[in-house]
Design a protein around this motif. Structure first.
Motif, PDB file in Angstrom:
ATOM      1  N   GLY A 179      37.645  29.666  72.288  1.00  0.00           N
ATOM      2  CA  GLY A 179      36.296  29.523  72.824  1.00  0.00           C
ATOM      3  C   GLY A 179      35.793  28.097  72.805  1.00  0.00           C
ATOM      4  O   GLY A 179      34.776  27.790  73.421  1.00  0.00           O
TER       5      GLY A 179
ATOM      6  N   THR B  70      36.255  23.779  73.381  1.00  0.00           N
ATOM      7  CA  THR B  70      36.779  22.909  74.434  1.00  0.00           C
ATOM      8  C   THR B  70      37.087  21.525  73.872  1.00  0.00           C
ATOM      9  O   THR B  70      36.597  21.148  72.802  1.00  0.00           O
ATOM     10  CB  THR B  70      35.769  22.765  75.587  1.00  0.00           C
ATOM     11  OG1 THR B  70      34.585  22.116  75.099  1.00  0.00           O
ATOM     12  CG2 THR B  70      35.407  24.115  76.170  1.00  0.00           C
TER      13      THR B  70
ATOM     14  N   ALA C 104      42.486  27.090  79.441  1.00  0.00           N
ATOM     15  CA  ALA C 104      41.756  26.979  80.702  1.00  0.00           C
ATOM     16  C   ALA C 104      41.552  25.516  81.087  1.00  0.00           C
ATOM     17  O   ALA C 104      41.241  24.682  80.242  1.00  0.00           O
ATOM     18  CB  ALA C 104      40.401  27.669  80.597  1.00  0.00           C
TER      19      ALA C 104
ATOM     20  N   GLU D 117      41.355  29.897  75.523  1.00  0.00           N
ATOM     21  CA  GLU D 117      40.958  31.256  75.889  1.00  0.00           C
ATOM     22  C   GLU D 117      41.591  32.319  75.003  1.00  0.00           C
ATOM     23  O   GLU D 117      41.120  33.460  74.969  1.00  0.00           O
ATOM     24  CB  GLU D 117      41.333  31.539  77.347  1.00  0.00           C
ATOM     25  CG  GLU D 117      40.504  30.779  78.346  1.00  0.00           C
ATOM     26  CD  GLU D 117      40.757  31.240  79.765  1.00  0.00           C
ATOM     27  OE1 GLU D 117      39.774  31.462  80.496  1.00  0.00           O
ATOM     28  OE2 GLU D 117      41.928  31.381  80.157  1.00  0.00           O
TER      29      GLU D 117
ATOM     30  N   THR E 194      35.127  36.226  77.044  1.00  0.00           N
ATOM     31  CA  THR E 194      36.087  36.665  78.061  1.00  0.00           C
ATOM     32  C   THR E 194      36.702  35.506  78.820  1.00  0.00           C
ATOM     33  O   THR E 194      37.280  35.681  79.887  1.00  0.00           O
ATOM     34  CB  THR E 194      35.412  37.615  79.062  1.00  0.00           C
ATOM     35  OG1 THR E 194      34.304  36.951  79.690  1.00  0.00           O
ATOM     36  CG2 THR E 194      34.939  38.882  78.383  1.00  0.00           C
ATOM     37  N   GLY E 195      36.577  34.304  78.303  1.00  0.00           N
ATOM     38  CA  GLY E 195      37.170  33.147  78.974  1.00  0.00           C
ATOM     39  C   GLY E 195      36.110  32.250  79.583  1.00  0.00           C
ATOM     40  O   GLY E 195      34.908  32.444  79.386  1.00  0.00           O
ATOM     41  N   PHE E 196      36.577  31.243  80.324  1.00  0.00           N
ATOM     42  CA  PHE E 196      35.695  30.264  80.946  1.00  0.00           C
ATOM     43  C   PHE E 196      35.611  30.555  82.443  1.00  0.00           C
ATOM     44  O   PHE E 196      36.573  30.330  83.193  1.00  0.00           O
ATOM     45  CB  PHE E 196      36.215  28.845  80.702  1.00  0.00           C
ATOM     46  CG  PHE E 196      36.293  28.482  79.245  1.00  0.00           C
ATOM     47  CD1 PHE E 196      35.191  27.968  78.578  1.00  0.00           C
ATOM     48  CD2 PHE E 196      37.471  28.674  78.527  1.00  0.00           C
ATOM     49  CE1 PHE E 196      35.258  27.635  77.235  1.00  0.00           C
ATOM     50  CE2 PHE E 196      37.550  28.349  77.185  1.00  0.00           C
ATOM     51  CZ  PHE E 196      36.443  27.834  76.543  1.00  0.00           C
TER      52      PHE E 196
ATOM     53  N   SER F 123      41.190  40.840  79.066  1.00  0.00           N
ATOM     54  CA  SER F 123      40.877  39.953  77.949  1.00  0.00           C
ATOM     55  C   SER F 123      41.986  40.095  76.908  1.00  0.00           C
ATOM     56  O   SER F 123      43.057  40.645  77.189  1.00  0.00           O
ATOM     57  CB  SER F 123      39.516  40.306  77.341  1.00  0.00           C
ATOM     58  OG  SER F 123      39.582  41.556  76.668  1.00  0.00           O
TER      59      SER F 123
END
Length: 340
Positions: free
Chosen positions: A67, A69, A98, A122, A156-158, A204
């Motif tokens: 989660g 970056t 991601a 992710e 659930t991701g970017f 997911s």
């Protein structure tokens, strides 16, 4: 009159002579020698192995929580070590990492010969980012980023991010390229799980193992609780159609009788030829009042946390049968599916 014409002719002659000297002065010795440097190596960027210089890839942080970056920077230099502006850089990542910026994976270097971007974790695991110069340069660099769990609840991701084009790092032989016949040209690109009732989404890495309630007592309702499906994306670079008829999964240390849980699931999945992609959605777990029951297992699986689940597809072409495998880190826990 005669004197005036004679004067004009003399002036014209002097002008022509001066022009000749100016042209000769402009030509000078600009060739850099007898032949000069026709490749211009060292004075401008040329996309060849001999003159392209170098590309450097730096990542701000190589260890992140799922989660989170981090930024990365790509720097291009010529043969003399000078930075090179206005060169297109192409970047991509492995599935699970991601590419948030640039989402298209391509961007030009700026005035200082650099381009920058952002990637995000992710899923738990170890994933690569790779960046390269234009094809003629044949220069590329990779960096590995470790993504650590747990997966944040509801993450659930970017949304809108790119990347994932490097697959899972599996090697495809030369004959496995588009139009090839070697079965290594068929590969699993990603494995996720659909656990929220949406079988048409991207999936997911979370599996809800316990049904709770939503709302505040006494006004409560049962939490939405769904069967779990494996979402397996494949790439077929072969010249023939590939048909897959079974999926074998293994959950290590599943907590069921203290052993791993493994079973084979029959299904039918078809991937067209010549670079086609396909998505197989395979029933993985049954939801019941006590939790989640893996297909083929005798007991429900509990909230055991992260497990590296292996998936093997058994497939065949018109010529032969073969199998492909991939592992994915899934989180088995009590996730909330309440919408409010």
């Amino acid at each position: 009159m005669f004197t005036e014409i004679k004067y004009r002719k003399s002036a014209l002659l002097l002008g022509l002579v001066a022009l000749v000297f100016v042209i000769a002065g402009c030509v000078g010795n600009t060739s850099g020698g007898e032949e000069g440097d026709k490749s211009f190596a060292g004075t401008q960027f040329v996309a060849t192995d001999a003159a392209a210089g170098a590309i450097a890839l730096a990542v701000t942080s190589t260890r992140l929580s799922v989660g989170a970056t981090t930024g990365f920077t790509v720097t291009v230099t010529d043969a003399n070590g000078a930075t090179v502006p206005n060169v297109q850089i192409s970047c991509d990542t492995e599935e699970g990492l991601a590419l948030i910026e640039p989402t298209t994976g391509e961007e030009m270097t700026g005035g200082f010969g650099t381009m920058s971007g952002v990637v995000g974790c992710e899923a738990p695991g170890s994933f690569q980012i790779g960046c390269r110069l234009p094809i003629g340069g044949n220069k590329r660099k990779f960096q590995r980023i470790v993504c650590e769990g747990p997966v944040p609840s509801g993450f659930t991701g970017f949304s809108g991010a790119g990347g994932g084009g490097l697959g899972g790092g599996s090697f495809v032989s030369e004959d496995g390229g588009a139009g090839g016949t070697d079965t290594s040209g068929f590969s699993i690109q990603s494995v996720k799980v659909a656990d929220d009732g949406n079988l048409s989404g991207d999936g997911s890495f979370e599996i809800d193992t316990s049904q709770g309630t939503c709302g505040t007592p006494p006004d409560t309702t049962s939490e939405p609780f769904f069967d779990s499906f494996l979402v397996v994306k494949v790439l077929n670079n072969l010249t023939s159609e590939v048909r897959c008829n079974s999926l074998t999964y293994t959950i290590p240390n599943s907590g069921i009788s203290g052993f791993s849980t493994s079973s084979s699931i029959s299904f039918v999945g078809v991937a067209d030829a010549n670079g086609s992609e396909a998505t197989f959605v395979v029933h993985f777990m049954d939801a019941n009042s006590g939790g989640k029951l893996p297909v083929g297992a005798s007991s429900n699986i509990g909230s055991i946390g992260f497990r590296n689940v292996s998936v093997r597809l058994s497939c065949k072409t018109d010529l032969e049968s073969f199998s492909v495998s991939k592992s994915v880190s899934l989180s088995f826990d009590n996730y909330s599916r309440c919408t409010s």
